[in-house]
Design an enzyme around this catalytic site. Structure first.
Site, PDB file in Angstrom:
ATOM      1  N   LYS A 176     -19.557  72.321 -53.783  1.00 65.37           N
ATOM      2  CA  LYS A 176     -19.098  73.682 -53.641  1.00 65.37           C
ATOM      3  C   LYS A 176     -18.712  74.225 -52.496  1.00 65.37           C
ATOM      4  CE  LYS A 176     -22.184  74.722 -57.688  1.00 65.37           C
ATOM      5  NZ  LYS A 176     -21.040  75.471 -58.523  1.00 65.37           N
ATOM      6  N   GLU A 210     -29.579  81.032 -64.752  1.00 65.20           N
ATOM      7  CA  GLU A 210     -28.491  80.678 -65.668  1.00 65.20           C
ATOM      8  C   GLU A 210     -29.075  81.885 -66.833  1.00 65.20           C
ATOM      9  OE1 GLU A 210     -27.543  76.203 -66.321  1.00 65.20           O
ATOM     10  OE2 GLU A 210     -29.871  76.690 -66.562  1.00 65.20           O
ATOM     11  N   ASP A 229     -34.619  69.347 -63.699  1.00 67.23           N
ATOM     12  CA  ASP A 229     -33.238  69.679 -64.224  1.00 67.23           C
ATOM     13  C   ASP A 229     -32.437  70.454 -63.156  1.00 67.23           C
ATOM     14  OD1 ASP A 229     -30.800  69.373 -66.116  1.00 67.23           O
ATOM     15  OD2 ASP A 229     -31.136  71.357 -66.542  1.00 67.23           O
ATOM     16  N   HIS A 234     -30.330  70.291 -57.139  1.00 70.08           N
ATOM     17  CA  HIS A 234     -29.693  71.241 -56.521  1.00 70.08           C
ATOM     18  C   HIS A 234     -30.529  72.293 -55.557  1.00 70.08           C
ATOM     19  CE1 HIS A 234     -27.107  69.748 -59.512  1.00 70.08           C
ATOM     20  NE2 HIS A 234     -27.385  70.843 -60.502  1.00 70.08           N
ATOM     21  N   LYS A 328     -33.446  79.746 -67.119  1.00 68.51           N
ATOM     22  CA  LYS A 328     -32.572  79.943 -68.440  1.00 68.51           C
ATOM     23  C   LYS A 328     -32.770  81.056 -68.707  1.00 68.51           C
ATOM     24  CE  LYS A 328     -31.273  75.113 -69.626  1.00 68.51           C
ATOM     25  NZ  LYS A 328     -29.672  75.209 -69.189  1.00 68.51           N
TER      26      LYS A 328
END
Ligand code: NAP
Length: 477
Positions: A176, A210, A229, A234, A328
């Site tokens: 990114k 998210e 995850d 990240h 999430k």
């Protein structure tokens, strides 16, 4: 060995990642004339397809996932594509792949976009078919294991055929633009670096939120959870870029040496320094969404949210907490890094309200950098000077008009084809990440930590707010 690949051999060529990211990225690179002119792309998976059928498959994916303005010259791109069916669990099939690859086995880039459980048989098949020699490099999609032991197994299996200099482990966050810009910001400007330490920075926050739920990854996700995850890869990559010492050069070894030092200096997380959560039903953007167990159709103890207070035990960061969180079904989709500076040592403005400077690096959905500065509110100040933080905003798309916003995989695929490892994760980094994460999971087990419920559309369980507020810190929302 430095070379530009003649052929890209793409395993998992019919999968979701290939459709949504890899084929669109390659086509967009081609439209910008960035792919080597003679590059062939050979896709492979089990599904039986001819070249023509695979080109049709790719066309449909491009029309769905790549904006029309980035599809210039799509017909030429499709002509680069070939397809060879192969089940990687059947060793005899690799001979046909080798035939397809032909002489470009001496200048070949391979990308494994399949489940990591298939990596070992794939690598054995490649080696037997003569597709593992000096002129071959290999890209690996995540997840690279579920803990340190399984990650080592995968790394050992790959290392049997490929030396580290030819292994390209993907963390697509490194592709990114704003993430790379973090290095430019820190090391191409003179005024941040003297302040970039415990004397002047109070804390750092990294959020990856998210709004989606399980999508179609239910079984995978339920075995994995938010910590493994998202945070293991990240968030820890972002943290290492924020916290690393200046490398001597922008070179794969120098950059990754500095990142791994940070990862190794992470202090084990202690009792009370982590909060986990699991979403319940709620509303996001006006739409009602179900809870995790309803989506999964059974009860589960997997965390869909995690917040941690991390510390880096070195001179630069002693006493500076790094608050990390991901979840999430959160209130909004956002990835950002917040660097909170300390207050001025003494205010000359009497009772005027002072706020410490804050640098916010937005990575998703918008790429922007905002520095909040204190300024005087206009007026004649009969009751004393009034001050207020004002943002100094740099919206990247405005600052660089004319530049495309690229898919992160564009950069990474091109670097794989051309052989630049700077933005790929080295084995010692992945293993340092897992070692720290395994410690957290062991800590959770000893604490018998259960995920706390939180409503979809919120910012996670209230205990996560308390985790920061106990230190007088508010999450940036
Ligand atoms: P997917 O949709 O399940 O695709 C898997 C691919 O592997 C398909 O092309 C499948 O094709 C092929 N395959 C399965 N078994 C095979 C075998 N025995 N021999 C040869 N090919 C085989 O998975 P995906 O979502 O594309 O993900 C691929 C990898 O990327 C996974 O490791 C995933 O965790 C990772 N990843 C995915 C995403 C994403 O957004 N999708 C994001 C990050 C990481 P056939 O059925 O035709 O064989």
């Amino acid at each position: 060995m430095s070379f530009t690949a003649d052929t890209l051999l793409l395993f998992g060529a019919t999968g979701d990642l290939a459709k949504r990211m890899l084929l669109p990225s390659l086509c967009a690179l081609d439209a910008d004339k960035l792919l080597p002119e003679t590059l062939r792309i050979v896709g492979t998976a089990r599904s039986p397809m001819s070249d023509a059928e695979y080109r049709n498959f790719a066309r449909a994916a491009l029309e769905k996932y790549l904006p029309a303005e980035r599809r210039g010259g799509m017909a030429d791109f499709l002509n680069r594509l070939h397809y060879q069916p192969n089940d990687v669990t059947h060793p005899e099939g690799f001979a046909k792949l080798a035939e397809q690859v032909g002489d470009s086995r001496h200048r070949l880039a391979i990308f494994l976009s399949t489940a990591p459980s298939l990596f070992e048989v794939t690598i054995e098949g490649l080696e037997r078919a003569g597709l593992g020699g000096e002129g071959v490099r290999i890209g690996l999609e995540k997840p690279l294991g579920l803990d340190l032991a399984s990650s080592r197994e995968i790394n050992d299996a790959v290392a049997k055929c490929f030396p580290e200099t030819r292994i390209f482990r993907i963390d697509h966050y490194l592709g990114k633009e704003t993430v790379q810009n973090l290095l430019a910001l820190r090391f191409a400007n003179v005024f941040f670096e003297p302040l970039w330490n415990a004397t002047h920075i109070g804390h750092v926050q990294i959020t990856v939120a998210e709004t989606v739920g399980l999508e179609d990854r239910a079984e995978f996700y339920d075995h994995t959870g938010a910590l493994r995850d998202m945070l293991q890869n990240h968030i820890l990559q972002l943290l290492s870029l924020v916290a690393m010492e200046p490398p001597a050069s922008y070179d794969p070894t120098a950059v990754r040496d500095e990142k791994v030092k940070v990862l190794r200096a992470l202090r084990p997380v202690r009792d009370g320094e982590s909060v986990t959560g699991q979403y319940r039903g709620g509303a996001i953007g006006g739409a009602i969404v179900p809870g995790y167990d309803d989506e999964l159709k059974r009860d589960s103890g997997t965390e869909t949210f995690v917040a941690l207070k991390a510390h880096i035990d070195n001179w630069r960061w002693q006493g500076v907490p790094f608050y990390l969180r991901t979840g999430k079904r959160m209130h909004e989709r956002v990835t950002e890094i917040v660097v909170q500076f300390r207050n001025v040592p003494h205010s000359i403005f009497g009772n005027a309200r002072m706020k410490p400077n804050r640098l916010v690096i937005g990575i998703q959905p918008e790429e922007n950098i905002t520095l909040s500065l204190m300024a005087k509110v206009p007026g004649l100040d009969r009751d004393g000077i009034a001050l207020r933080p004002v943002p100094l905003d740099i919206a990247m798309p405005d600052a660089f008009t004319g530049a495309h916003r690229r898919i992160a995989y564009e950069r990474l695929l091109l670097d794989l084809i051309e052989g630049d490892q700077t933005l790929f994760v080295r084995r010692d980094e992945v293993e340092a990440q897992w070692a720290w994460i395994d410690g957290i999971r062991a800590q959770w087990k000893s604490e018998a930590l259960e995920p706390k419920p939180y409503a979809s559309g919120s910012w996670g369980p209230s205990a996560a707010i308390a985790l920061a507020e106990r230190d007088g810190v508010s999450w940036h929302e």
